[in-house]
Design an enzyme around this catalytic site. Structure first.
Site, short mmCIF file in Angstrom:
data_model
loop_
_atom_site.label_atom_id
_atom_site.label_comp_id
_atom_site.label_asym_id
_atom_site.label_seq_id
_atom_site.Cartn_x
_atom_site.Cartn_y
_atom_site.Cartn_z
N ASP A 40 0.85 -1.21 0.00
CA ASP A 40 0.00 0.00 0.00
C ASP A 40 0.88 1.25 0.00
O ASP A 40 0.63 2.22 -0.72
CB ASP A 40 -0.88 0.04 1.25
CG ASP A 40 -1.90 -1.08 1.30
OD1 ASP A 40 -1.50 -2.21 1.65
OD2 ASP A 40 -3.08 -0.84 0.98
N GLN B 179 5.31 -8.75 1.96
CA GLN B 179 4.20 -8.46 1.05
C GLN B 179 4.76 -8.17 -0.34
O GLN B 179 5.96 -7.94 -0.48
CB GLN B 179 3.39 -7.25 1.58
CG GLN B 179 1.92 -7.57 1.76
CD GLN B 179 1.09 -6.40 2.19
OE1 GLN B 179 1.57 -5.30 2.41
NE2 GLN B 179 -0.22 -6.64 2.32
N ASP C 181 -5.59 -11.91 0.16
CA ASP C 181 -5.83 -12.75 1.34
C ASP C 181 -6.69 -13.99 1.13
O ASP C 181 -6.28 -15.08 1.45
CB ASP C 181 -6.48 -11.91 2.45
CG ASP C 181 -5.65 -10.69 2.86
OD1 ASP C 181 -4.60 -10.43 2.23
OD2 ASP C 181 -6.06 -10.01 3.81
N ARG D 227 -15.85 -9.31 3.33
CA ARG D 227 -14.60 -9.66 4.03
C ARG D 227 -14.39 -11.18 4.02
O ARG D 227 -15.31 -11.94 3.73
CB ARG D 227 -14.66 -9.15 5.48
CG ARG D 227 -14.63 -7.63 5.61
CD ARG D 227 -13.30 -7.01 5.24
NE ARG D 227 -12.18 -7.50 6.05
CZ ARG D 227 -10.90 -7.18 5.85
NH1 ARG D 227 -10.57 -6.35 4.87
NH2 ARG D 227 -9.95 -7.66 6.60
N GLU E 289 -11.81 0.65 -1.61
CA GLU E 289 -10.72 -0.34 -1.54
C GLU E 289 -10.72 -1.22 -2.79
O GLU E 289 -9.68 -1.51 -3.37
CB GLU E 289 -10.90 -1.19 -0.28
CG GLU E 289 -9.78 -2.18 -0.01
CD GLU E 289 -9.97 -2.94 1.30
OE1 GLU E 289 -11.03 -2.77 1.95
OE2 GLU E 289 -9.06 -3.71 1.67
#
Ligand code: DGY
Length: 411
Positions: free
Chosen positions: A34, A100, A156, A189, A382
């Site tokens: 990010d 990451q 994820d 989510r 997002e």
């Protein structure tokens, strides 16, 4: 306010003093990739701030070269799992114990054209980080990079991790309270079963003091990722340009590039029409393409270009907006649930740039204009539904604003 002004306001609003959080509430710390994309956004209007962002990221680099995925500069009780759960104090400041996607070298190369000397100051640190990926996440030298936690991929709850995740014992996880689902709609989510696995892997790693050698051998989850492998390959090539420009020795970087170029074929899956994850314990491959299946093009690997363009065309027949994060023909596709279908601006940016670099201008333009329309209509969310375009997950999101600004320069 114009879209550009709004995008800048998002980045300024998420600035916590030299580093940028992804969005208030949901992600209150500095996240690795990010932050790299935020630097790209800042570079369009405040170059000094862009470099500061990158410096702050490397402040947390571990002695073994790893740059952690979350840097816990302040203690934010609203985030779970925070520093007291990770217990990863092997670096100069509290952080998570995994990494990451290494997009930093590619961001720095983009900045280097105007400021080569600033860029040169990062070469050694990036080199140590890239070396860490090979040593820690591909110790056998297969040429593909494994992740040890779904969070390490940055994607994820991608269905690619479902089957390898069956090997994770969640019996010791116990009761816990998530904070994400009180901030964002549950349907957007990861599910509880995913979260149990995420926590079990955190407990597993911390019991081994985040020792990469032990983790490479013992971790129940060790899955080669076409996303990390491609992003690293592109980053190695960008690092190579930086290093050569600064007169550094480049033989080691060249070796790593060759290894990854040869390795990627291990992740090709003809039936899926794309590069997919491979469980390095069982040898099993995932069965369906995802947005990351196209990233080898961004890394300059053209072996399966035609098949990938066919897959992209098939994706485009199923969704209104490219690029869905997972194959929209599969039963696990879910257009609003995080990495199981939604489109993400920074993934689109990498895929579109890759397509542009190999002369596929129509596809590159299509992905860019889809992304810009998503942001114009859905805001700086997002991620977005590739079906109806709605903005999902967190709002006022740094990397969405950053990609808006980076692409604005190209218009
Ligand atoms: C989260 O908290 O959901 C993040 O993706 C972890 O990196």
């Amino acid at each position: 306010m114009t879209m550009n002004e709004r995008a800048r306001a998002v980045l300024r609003g998420n600035d916590r003093g030299g580093y940028t959080i992804p969005t208030d509430g949901l992600y209150p710390y500095q996240w690795n990739w990010d932050s790299a994309f935020s630097a790209l956004g800042f570079a369009t209007f405040d170059r000094a701030r862009a470099w500061e962002e990158l410096e702050k990221l490397f402040e947390a680099q571990w002695p073994n070269g790893m740059v952690p995925h979350i840097i816990f500069r302040a203690d934010e009780p609203g985030y779970f799992p925070g520093p007291s759960i990770w217990q990863a104090d092997m670096g100069p400041m509290p952080s998570s114990g995994i990494s990451q996607p290494p997009v930093v070298a590619s961001v720095i190369r983009a900045l280097a054209e105007a400021e080569p000397e600033q860029a040169a100051g990062f070469i050694k640190r990036i080199d140590a980080w890239h070396e860490w990926w090979h040593r820690a996440r591909d110790p056998k030298g297969t040429g593909v990079i494994a992740i040890t936690h779904p969070w390490e991929s940055g994607r994820d709850n991608l269905p690619d991790w479902d089957r390898p995740g069956d090997m994770i014992d969640v019996s010791g996880v116990g009761e816990y309270t998530r904070s994400d689902t009180s901030l964002v709609d549950n349907d957007m989510r990861p599910e509880k079963q995913d979260y149990d696995r995420y926590l079990a892997l955190v407990y597993f790693g911390r019991e081994r003091q985040w020792d990469p050698e032990k983790i490479a051998v013992e971790n129940p989850f060790f899955v080669a990722d076409p996303g990390i492998t491609s992003i690293l390959l592109r980053a190695e090539k960008d690092l190579h340009v930086l290093a050569r420009g600064a007169g550094h020795e480049t033989a080691r970087i060249e070796d790593r590039i060759t290894r990854l170029e040869n390795g990627l074929e291990l992740l090709w899956n003809e039936d899926a029409g794309g590069y997919v994850a491979r469980d390095m314990r069982s040898g099993d491959q995932s069965r369906r393409a995802s947005a990351a299946s196209f990233l080898p093009l961004y890394a300059g690997i053209l072996t399966h270009k035609e098949e990938l363009l066919t897959t992209l065309r098939e994706f485009a027949e199923r969704v209104r907006y490219l690029v869905p994060s997972f194959d929209p023909r599969d039963e696990h596709f879910d257009h609003i649930r995080y990495w199981r279908g939604p489109a993400w601006a920074m993934i689109n940016f990498m895929i579109a740039n890759g397509l542009r670099d190999i002369g596929e201008y129509n596809w590159a333009d299509r992905i860019r204009s889809d992304t810009r329309e998503l942001i114009r209509n859905g805001g700086f969310a997002e991620y977005f539904s590739p079906i109806d375009g709605r903005g999902c997950g967190g709002g006022t999101f740094s990397w969405t604003a950053a990609i808006w600004l980076a692409w604005e320069l190209d218009e």
